[in-house]
Write a protein that holds these residues in place. Structure first.
Motif, PDB file in Angstrom:
ATOM      1  N   MET A   1      27.044 -13.655  16.840  1.00 22.36           N
ATOM      2  CA  MET A   1      26.793 -12.214  16.841  1.00 22.36           C
ATOM      3  C   MET A   1      25.549 -11.918  16.004  1.00 22.36           C
ATOM      4  N   LYS A   2      24.722 -10.992  16.488  1.00 18.18           N
ATOM      5  CA  LYS A   2      23.487 -10.639  15.805  1.00 18.18           C
ATOM      6  C   LYS A   2      23.651  -9.318  15.052  1.00 18.18           C
ATOM      7  N   ILE A   3      23.275  -9.336  13.779  1.00 10.13           N
ATOM      8  CA  ILE A   3      23.397  -8.151  12.931  1.00 10.13           C
ATOM      9  C   ILE A   3      22.066  -7.892  12.234  1.00 10.13           C
ATOM     10  N   ASP A   4      21.591  -6.658  12.326  1.00  9.29           N
ATOM     11  CA  ASP A   4      20.381  -6.246  11.617  1.00  9.29           C
ATOM     12  C   ASP A   4      20.749  -5.308  10.476  1.00  9.29           C
ATOM     13  N   PHE A   5      20.371  -5.669   9.266  1.00  5.02           N
ATOM     14  CA  PHE A   5      20.431  -4.747   8.142  1.00  5.02           C
ATOM     15  C   PHE A   5      19.109  -3.995   8.086  1.00  5.02           C
ATOM     16  N   VAL A   6      19.162  -2.673   8.094  1.00  4.67           N
ATOM     17  CA  VAL A   6      17.955  -1.850   8.064  1.00  4.67           C
ATOM     18  C   VAL A   6      17.952  -1.043   6.769  1.00  4.67           C
ATOM     19  N   ILE A   7      16.891  -1.221   5.976  1.00  5.12           N
ATOM     20  CA  ILE A   7      16.778  -0.556   4.679  1.00  5.12           C
ATOM     21  C   ILE A   7      15.291  -0.353   4.401  1.00  5.12           C
ATOM     22  N   LEU A  22      25.221  -9.391   1.074  1.00 10.40           N
ATOM     23  CA  LEU A  22      25.986  -9.409   2.328  1.00 10.40           C
ATOM     24  C   LEU A  22      25.296 -10.264   3.388  1.00 10.40           C
ATOM     25  N   ALA A  23      23.972 -10.156   3.471  1.00 12.07           N
ATOM     26  CA  ALA A  23      23.233 -10.948   4.459  1.00 12.07           C
ATOM     27  C   ALA A  23      23.435 -12.441   4.202  1.00 12.07           C
ATOM     28  N   ASN A  24      23.338 -12.843   2.946  1.00 14.78           N
ATOM     29  CA  ASN A  24      23.543 -14.256   2.614  1.00 14.78           C
ATOM     30  C   ASN A  24      24.961 -14.709   2.975  1.00 14.78           C
ATOM     31  N   TYR A  25      25.941 -13.852   2.723  1.00 17.21           N
ATOM     32  CA  TYR A  25      27.319 -14.221   3.038  1.00 17.21           C
ATOM     33  C   TYR A  25      27.529 -14.353   4.544  1.00 17.21           C
ATOM     34  N   LEU A  26      27.004 -13.414   5.303  1.00 19.36           N
ATOM     35  CA  LEU A  26      27.245 -13.426   6.749  1.00 19.36           C
ATOM     36  C   LEU A  26      26.574 -14.614   7.433  1.00 19.36           C
ATOM     37  N   VAL A  27      25.385 -15.011   6.983  1.00 22.41           N
ATOM     38  CA  VAL A  27      24.764 -16.196   7.607  1.00 22.41           C
ATOM     39  C   VAL A  27      25.566 -17.447   7.261  1.00 22.41           C
ATOM     40  N   VAL A  33      21.539 -13.071  11.229  1.00 22.53           N
ATOM     41  CA  VAL A  33      21.269 -11.895  10.400  1.00 22.53           C
ATOM     42  C   VAL A  33      19.773 -11.720  10.169  1.00 22.53           C
ATOM     43  N   ARG A  34      19.329 -10.470  10.336  1.00 21.47           N
ATOM     44  CA  ARG A  34      17.953 -10.109   9.983  1.00 21.47           C
ATOM     45  C   ARG A  34      18.002  -8.926   9.018  1.00 21.47           C
ATOM     46  N   ILE A  35      17.017  -8.860   8.142  1.00 23.66           N
ATOM     47  CA  ILE A  35      16.835  -7.689   7.285  1.00 23.66           C
ATOM     48  C   ILE A  35      15.502  -7.063   7.660  1.00 23.66           C
ATOM     49  N   ILE A  36      15.554  -5.792   8.070  1.00 24.06           N
ATOM     50  CA  ILE A  36      14.364  -5.071   8.513  1.00 24.06           C
ATOM     51  C   ILE A  36      13.990  -4.038   7.454  1.00 24.06           C
ATOM     52  N   THR A  37      12.724  -4.054   7.043  1.00 23.84           N
ATOM     53  CA  THR A  37      12.236  -3.087   6.051  1.00 23.84           C
ATOM     54  C   THR A  37      10.951  -2.426   6.549  1.00 23.84           C
ATOM     55  N   PHE A  38      10.592  -1.322   5.883  1.00 20.09           N
ATOM     56  CA  PHE A  38       9.408  -0.548   6.264  1.00 20.09           C
ATOM     57  C   PHE A  38       8.398  -0.403   5.132  1.00 20.09           C
ATOM     58  N   SER A  39       8.738  -0.926   3.956  1.00 19.82           N
ATOM     59  CA  SER A  39       7.833  -0.892   2.805  1.00 19.82           C
ATOM     60  C   SER A  39       7.913  -2.216   2.073  1.00 19.82           C
ATOM     61  N   ASN A  40       6.871  -2.530   1.313  1.00 18.89           N
ATOM     62  CA  ASN A  40       6.794  -3.808   0.614  1.00 18.89           C
ATOM     63  C   ASN A  40       7.872  -3.941  -0.448  1.00 18.89           C
ATOM     64  N   GLY A  41       8.206  -5.184  -0.758  1.00 24.21           N
ATOM     65  CA  GLY A  41       9.169  -5.487  -1.793  1.00 24.21           C
ATOM     66  C   GLY A  41      10.154  -6.543  -1.340  1.00 24.21           C
ATOM     67  N   ASP A  42      10.262  -7.628  -2.109  1.00 20.49           N
ATOM     68  CA  ASP A  42      11.219  -8.693  -1.839  1.00 20.49           C
ATOM     69  C   ASP A  42      11.702  -9.235  -3.174  1.00 20.49           C
ATOM     70  N   ALA A  43      12.643  -8.524  -3.773  1.00 19.74           N
ATOM     71  CA  ALA A  43      13.058  -8.833  -5.138  1.00 19.74           C
ATOM     72  C   ALA A  43      14.223  -9.818  -5.210  1.00 19.74           C
ATOM     73  N   TYR A  44      14.837 -10.141  -4.084  1.00 14.14           N
ATOM     74  CA  TYR A  44      16.072 -10.921  -4.130  1.00 14.14           C
ATOM     75  C   TYR A  44      15.946 -12.203  -3.312  1.00 14.14           C
ATOM     76  N   ASN A  45      16.634 -13.237  -3.758  1.00 16.28           N
ATOM     77  CA  ASN A  45      16.610 -14.520  -3.070  1.00 16.28           C
ATOM     78  C   ASN A  45      17.523 -14.474  -1.848  1.00 16.28           C
ATOM     79  N   LEU A  46      16.971 -14.887  -0.728  1.00 13.40           N
ATOM     80  CA  LEU A  46      17.721 -14.881   0.522  1.00 13.40           C
ATOM     81  C   LEU A  46      17.924 -16.294   1.035  1.00 13.40           C
ATOM     82  N   ASN A  47      19.062 -16.515   1.668  1.00 13.45           N
ATOM     83  CA  ASN A  47      19.291 -17.760   2.383  1.00 13.45           C
ATOM     84  C   ASN A  47      18.180 -17.927   3.425  1.00 13.45           C
TER      85      ASN A  47
END
Length: 360
Positions: A1-7, A22-27, A33-47
């Motif tokens: 199943m494909k899930i997009d987090f939009v923030i 949540l994204a790390n847990y679901l993968v 899982v994808r995380i979609i953003t519209f402004s700069n910033g990547d403060a957290y470690n992702l799987n």
């Protein structure tokens, strides 16, 4: 199943940390899982399996984040192969673009509230969003029982979904040696919301009586730092207040410091308080609407103080400064009390909701 987090972005913040966790847990559970953003910033470690989609391209005429998000997300989802099974939309006005787009392209959508409705009702366009768009969502998640009746009137499917702790809880021990440090954590630019202005009033004539103790602010925000700097410019406690900026090792700092203080005027369900408790910190918080009372059992797993009662907060905080045994006891009791907020528990609740929505 494909899930997009939009923030809006993944800059430092509670909602951003929730999405990353949540994204790390679901993968890890074999979701795409994808995380979609519209402004700069990547403060957290992702799987590495979590895909980042940065729709940051400028748009003509009115290049604000929501407008940029609307235009770029429409373009992105116009291609059918880009569409997920479910969109998970986060932070206030984001629903203004994600709900119509989800309906337009036939996707399921879950919208998540990250504050209580009293605190959010004066944000521009939010009442319009709740009234006109929330009934169209497939589900709404809220943080506590406090919001249940309000959002149940907006949608048939409302789930209480607490924030997950992003740190593994430590092994309970009363023997941990901690520094004489009080931690306050949050976006400094939100100094009014977070009560950092009142925190200086609390510390005045308190830290100077206890010269070994320091207050450490964790978080960025130039405007807020300037406000706080002006408040302490000529004070006797200036040397005992340290600004540590945004940190990726907050769990380490929480293991070292003695007291976590939450002086917020309002909250949803403060993730940072859950995390502090999970690291065995002695926690003290204003009993604001809402959140702290869902986490702390007063005088057992922490201290709750009448909301914005500066005099009472100062008394209770000084009692903790003077009583190491009490600090140790509260911190020890706090560790297991937040098990219900573990990522395993909260993550499985999300999976149950996702399956439910996918079958609608």
């Amino acid at each position: 199943m494909k899930i997009d987090f939009v923030i809006g972005s993944l800059r430092g913040g509670g909602a951003e940390r929730v999405v990353s966790t949540l994204a790390n847990y679901l993968v890890s559970k074999q979701y795409e899982v994808r995380i979609i953003t519209f402004s700069n910033g990547d403060a957290y470690n992702l799987n590495p399996k979590v895909k980042r989609i940065r729709l940051h391209q400028s748009v003509p005429f009115y290049n604000k984040a929501l407008t940029r998000g609307l235009v770029n997300l429409l373009k992105f989802y116009r291609k059918k192969y880009n569409r997920p099974d479910i969109i998970s939309s986060h932070i206030h006005q984001m629903g203004l673009i994600t709900i119509p787009i989800a309906k337009l392209y036939g996707m399921k959508i879950i919208v998540s509230e990250h504050n209580n409705h009293i605190a959010s009702k004066d944000i521009p366009l939010v009442p319009f969003l709740w009234r006109n768009f929330y009934p169209l969502a497939d589900a709404i998640t809220i943080l506590t029982n406090y919001d249940w009746d309000f959002f149940k009137s907006k949608n048939k499917i409302v789930e209480i979904m607490p924030n997950p702790a992003s740190f593994d809880k430590i092994v309970p021990s009363k023997k941990i040696e901690r520094k004489d440090v009080i931690l306050a954590i949050g976006d400094l630019n939100k100094y009014h919301h977070k009560g950092f202005d009142n925190l200086i009033k609390i510390m005045d004539n308190l830290l100077d009586k206890h010269p070994t103790w320091e207050l450490h602010f964790i978080g960025d925000g130039l405007e807020g730092k300037e406000v706080i700097d002006k408040m302490i410019l000529n004070s006797k406690i200036k040397s005992q207040i340290k600004f540590k900026g945004f940190r990726n090792d907050v769990d380490v700092l929480m293991k070292e410091a003695s007291i976590f203080i939450l002086p917020s005027r309002w909250e949803g369900l403060p993730m940072v308080l859950i995390e502090a408790a999970s690291q065995g910190m002695c926690c003290i918080a204003y009993d604001c609407i809402s959140g702290p009372s869902d986490i702390i059992i007063n005088s057992r797993t922490g201290i709750l103080v009448e909301n914005q009662n500066i005099k009472k907060m100062k008394i209770e905080l000084e009692n903790l400064l003077l009583d190491k045994d009490k600090r140790d006891e509260l911190g020890y009791n706090a560790i297991n009390s937040v098990e219900k907020f573990s990522i395993n528990n909260v993550g499985e609740r999300w999976i149950t909701l996702i399956k439910k929505i996918n079958l609608k």
